[in-house]
Design a protein around this motif. Structure first.
Motif, PDB file in Angstrom:
ATOM      1  N   SER A   1      89.081  29.655  46.715  1.00  0.00           N
ATOM      2  CA  SER A   1      90.411  29.073  46.524  1.00  0.00           C
ATOM      3  C   SER A   1      90.472  27.640  47.050  1.00  0.00           C
ATOM      4  O   SER A   1      91.186  26.799  46.495  1.00  0.00           O
ATOM      5  CB  SER A   1      91.472  29.937  47.203  1.00  0.00           C
ATOM      6  N   LEU A   2      89.720  27.328  48.117  1.00  0.00           N
ATOM      7  CA  LEU A   2      89.671  25.963  48.635  1.00  0.00           C
ATOM      8  C   LEU A   2      89.041  25.028  47.609  1.00  0.00           C
ATOM      9  O   LEU A   2      89.598  23.969  47.283  1.00  0.00           O
ATOM     10  CB  LEU A   2      88.866  25.929  49.944  1.00  0.00           C
ATOM     11  N   TRP A   3      87.917  25.409  47.054  1.00  0.00           N
ATOM     12  CA  TRP A   3      87.245  24.560  46.070  1.00  0.00           C
ATOM     13  C   TRP A   3      88.050  24.461  44.777  1.00  0.00           C
ATOM     14  O   TRP A   3      87.994  23.443  44.071  1.00  0.00           O
ATOM     15  CB  TRP A   3      85.839  25.099  45.783  1.00  0.00           C
ATOM     16  N   GLY A   4      88.833  25.510  44.485  1.00  0.00           N
ATOM     17  CA  GLY A   4      89.665  25.461  43.292  1.00  0.00           C
ATOM     18  C   GLY A   4      90.723  24.370  43.357  1.00  0.00           C
ATOM     19  O   GLY A   4      91.214  23.901  42.323  1.00  0.00           O
ATOM     20  N   ARG A   5      91.091  23.935  44.563  1.00  0.00           N
ATOM     21  CA  ARG A   5      92.093  22.884  44.724  1.00  0.00           C
ATOM     22  C   ARG A   5      91.474  21.494  44.734  1.00  0.00           C
ATOM     23  O   ARG A   5      92.174  20.511  44.961  1.00  0.00           O
ATOM     24  CB  ARG A   5      92.855  23.111  46.034  1.00  0.00           C
ATOM     25  N   LEU A   6      90.168  21.395  44.493  1.00  0.00           N
ATOM     26  CA  LEU A   6      89.460  20.126  44.673  1.00  0.00           C
ATOM     27  C   LEU A   6      88.712  19.685  43.422  1.00  0.00           C
ATOM     28  O   LEU A   6      87.648  19.073  43.520  1.00  0.00           O
ATOM     29  CB  LEU A   6      88.477  20.256  45.848  1.00  0.00           C
ATOM     30  N   VAL A   7      89.260  19.975  42.242  1.00  0.00           N
ATOM     31  CA  VAL A   7      88.601  19.543  40.995  1.00  0.00           C
ATOM     32  C   VAL A   7      89.026  18.092  40.745  1.00  0.00           C
ATOM     33  O   VAL A   7      89.948  17.804  39.972  1.00  0.00           O
ATOM     34  CB  VAL A   7      88.962  20.462  39.824  1.00  0.00           C
ATOM     35  N   ASP A   8      88.334  17.206  41.426  1.00  0.00           N
ATOM     36  CA  ASP A   8      88.634  15.768  41.442  1.00  0.00           C
ATOM     37  C   ASP A   8      87.811  15.079  40.355  1.00  0.00           C
ATOM     38  O   ASP A   8      86.668  14.675  40.582  1.00  0.00           O
ATOM     39  CB  ASP A   8      88.306  15.217  42.836  1.00  0.00           C
ATOM     40  N   LEU A   9      88.390  14.925  39.165  1.00  0.00           N
ATOM     41  CA  LEU A   9      87.638  14.381  38.041  1.00  0.00           C
ATOM     42  C   LEU A   9      87.141  12.962  38.306  1.00  0.00           C
ATOM     43  O   LEU A   9      86.031  12.601  37.909  1.00  0.00           O
ATOM     44  CB  LEU A   9      88.508  14.393  36.780  1.00  0.00           C
ATOM     45  N   GLU A  10      87.971  12.143  38.946  1.00  0.00           N
ATOM     46  CA  GLU A  10      87.580  10.755  39.214  1.00  0.00           C
ATOM     47  C   GLU A  10      86.280  10.687  39.992  1.00  0.00           C
ATOM     48  O   GLU A  10      85.405   9.862  39.719  1.00  0.00           O
ATOM     49  CB  GLU A  10      88.674  10.049  40.023  1.00  0.00           C
TER      50      GLU A  10
END
Length: 552
Positions: free
Chosen positions: A77-86
């Motif tokens: 769930s932590l990594w799911g909030r970090l999909v930083d495309l830039e």
């Protein structure tokens, strides 16, 4: 036990306290920091020069110790909030897919901004939407698409979504997003968790306007819906009647301008609304606002442009005046904790703003809680027939103690006069942030014969410029006379028995000769010296002339 051993044990005990934290509490702390909304847009800077981001912070924290690494790597769930495309598009491909793998089956927060054509960004975005659409709960994307873009980007989000809560999209030149039949809608008209929608783009309204999920929204921001067909004002009001949960509503040019007097319109009651913004031609905006019922504490943003036909209908001008007056009076009466006010004009626009933080000056990054931008691009004779620009004359400004005034370029005389009509409506101002150009105008206001002094309680004057130029026809050039203006202003303040107590010059890029201030004994002057250090001195001490006499 020796003193050295005791000290060693104490240090070890202190350093190990973190190991006593429950893993769930650790994850709560890590999740608290996993907010990409605070990540800056780094534009064209090399990635090695980027500042900290939510994704890089999580990666760095995972290297602190074994316990932290285990907790972070096990939290999908932590990594799911970090999909930083830039950031991900600058990483090696294996690292990019490793981040996606770590999200497992958790909800995804996908965020990115790319204002230049970047195939890698578009490919990654398209892949995530296609392969993981069913678990995206936040989609916050600004992407650059060329008009000849061939990818079918919109197919994925035409599908139903049981997880989507927030969608904020701006897709530039992608003008015809959905190519299927006329019955196509966003999210297959099935998005039960959706609460926030931002469509700041040329976006066909028919793709969402009649969707059932509109009624459950808490935040709706739509702008520039120029694609035909556009709903009418009546259609928008009727639709809003079924959206009682709205907390934020921002509409910019989303309905057709009202060219004829409309049929009776419904009144929309929005008891939960905390922010209302409308941008439209002045008559259509006034009609809209006149049919919205919100609490007086609701934040307001009014951005209106004039249409030449308005002046031909006196009843319309009267309505506009009444609506603007009603909203402004309600706001300033109900929000007396905000004691600041900012006024600004250009040659065609009057801007009135108020900010949540009570401080002087024009905050460059802070979002105002009240904005009224009146575009009155008319000649002087026609402006005299538009009384609505004086709609603020009946507001109670007695709680305003901090005022900022800017005049950019040379505004139409009626706008300039309107600015100075505010002077006598603001008797409690203690702090004034402005330019020497405005001070020159203040010295020209009527004095004596019963006219009250401007800002009788003024204590602090903050100048951002000290220069005033006027044309000298004999010399054939502009002549600087800022010093003369300053001397005249301070002399008038003394004569009116309301002298300035503090002169703040720290905002000035350049300071001309202010040595004459020594005669104003007791006034404090603050400035930045040649070395960049802040200095202050009391007039009459000799230090003001020494520090500012020739400082340029």
């Amino acid at each position: 036990m020796s003193a050295m051993e005791a000290t060693s044990n104490t240090v070890e005990a202190r350093s190990s306290l973190i190991h006593h934290l429950n893993e769930d509490l650790l994850l709560d702390i890590f999740m608290f920091n996993a907010h990409m909304d605070e990540d800056p847009y780094e534009s064209d800077r090399p990635i090695q020069d980027w500042g900290p981001r939510a994704l890089t912070d999580a990666r760095n924290v995972s290297h602190v110790c074994r316990l932290w690494r285990q907790a972070i790597l096990s939290s999908t769930s932590l990594w799911g909030r970090l999909v930083d495309l830039e950031y991900l598009v600058h990483m090696k491909e294996e690292w990019r897919w490793e981040i996606i793998r770590r999200t497992g089956i958790s909800p995804l927060h996908v965020k990115g901004k790319q204002v230049k054509n970047n195939p890698a960004f578009l490919l990654l975005l398209a892949h995530i939407l296609d392969a993981h659409w069913e678990r995206i709960d936040t989609l916050d994307v600004v992407a650059y698409f060329e008009k000849n873009y061939k990818g079918d980007f919109w197919y994925p989000i035409a599908r139903p979504s049981k997880a989507l809560k927030i969608i904020r999209i701006n897709l530039g030149a992608l003008e015809e997003p959905i190519h299927a039949g006329l019955g196509q809608t966003l999210f297959g008209n099935d998005a039960p968790e959706l609460r926030e929608v931002h469509f700041p783009m040329c976006f066909p309204t028919n793709l969402y306007f009649y969707s059932s999920w509109l009624s459950q929204l808490c935040h709706l921001i739509v702008s520039n819906s120029t694609s035909a067909p556009r709903p009418t004002l009546l259609a928008w009001l009727e639709r809003l009647c079924g959206m009682p949960q709205l907390q934020t509503l921002s509409l910019s040019d989303v309905f057709n301008p009202v060219l004829e007097d409309p049929m009776p319109l419904p009144v929309v009651k929005l008891p939960n609304l905390t922010e209302l913004q409308v941008s439209h031609d002045v008559y259509s905006a006034a009609l809209f606002l006149n049919h919205i019922e919100a609490l007086p504490e609701c934040r307001l943003g009014i951005n209106i442009s004039e249409a030449s036909s308005t002046a031909e209908f006196p009843s319309r001008s009267l309505l506009i005046t009444e609506v603007l007056s009603k909203y402004s009076q309600r706001w300033f009466s109900a929000n007396t904790k905000c004691t600041n006010l900012a006024l600004e004009t250009t040659w065609r626009t009057l801007l009135i703003e108020q900010f949540e933080q009570n401080r002087s000056g024009f905050p460059s990054m802070e979002t105002p809680v009240f904005t009224a931008r009146l575009d009155v691009d008319y000649n002087v004779e026609l402006q005299a027939r538009l009384p609505y620009v004086n709609a603020f004359s009946h507001c109670n400004f007695n709680h305003i103690t901090m005022l900022s005034i800017r005049i950019n370029s040379t505004p139409a005389p009626s706008l300039q006069n309107l600015i100075f009509n505010f002077v006598y409506a603001l008797p409690e101002v203690r702090s004034l942030s402005t330019t020497m150009e405005v001070i020159a105008q203040l010295t020209q206001l009527p004095r004596g014969t019963g006219a009250p002094p401007a800002f009788p309680k003024l204590q602090t004057l903050d100048l951002s410029t000290t220069s005033v130029c006027r044309e000298d026809k004999d010399a054939g050039r502009d002549v600087e006379y800022g010093c003369e203006v300053g001397e005249e202003f301070f002399r008038q303040r003394l004569e009116d028995n309301c002298p300035v107590q503090v002169l703040d010059l720290t905002s000035c890029n350049a300071v001309t000769n202010f040595g004459y201030l020594e005669s104003l004994e007791g006034m404090k002057v603050i400035w930045i010296d040649r070395e960049g250090n802040q200095q202050e001195a009391i007039c009459g001490s000799g230090r003001v002339a020494e520090g500012l006499g020739l400082l340029i």
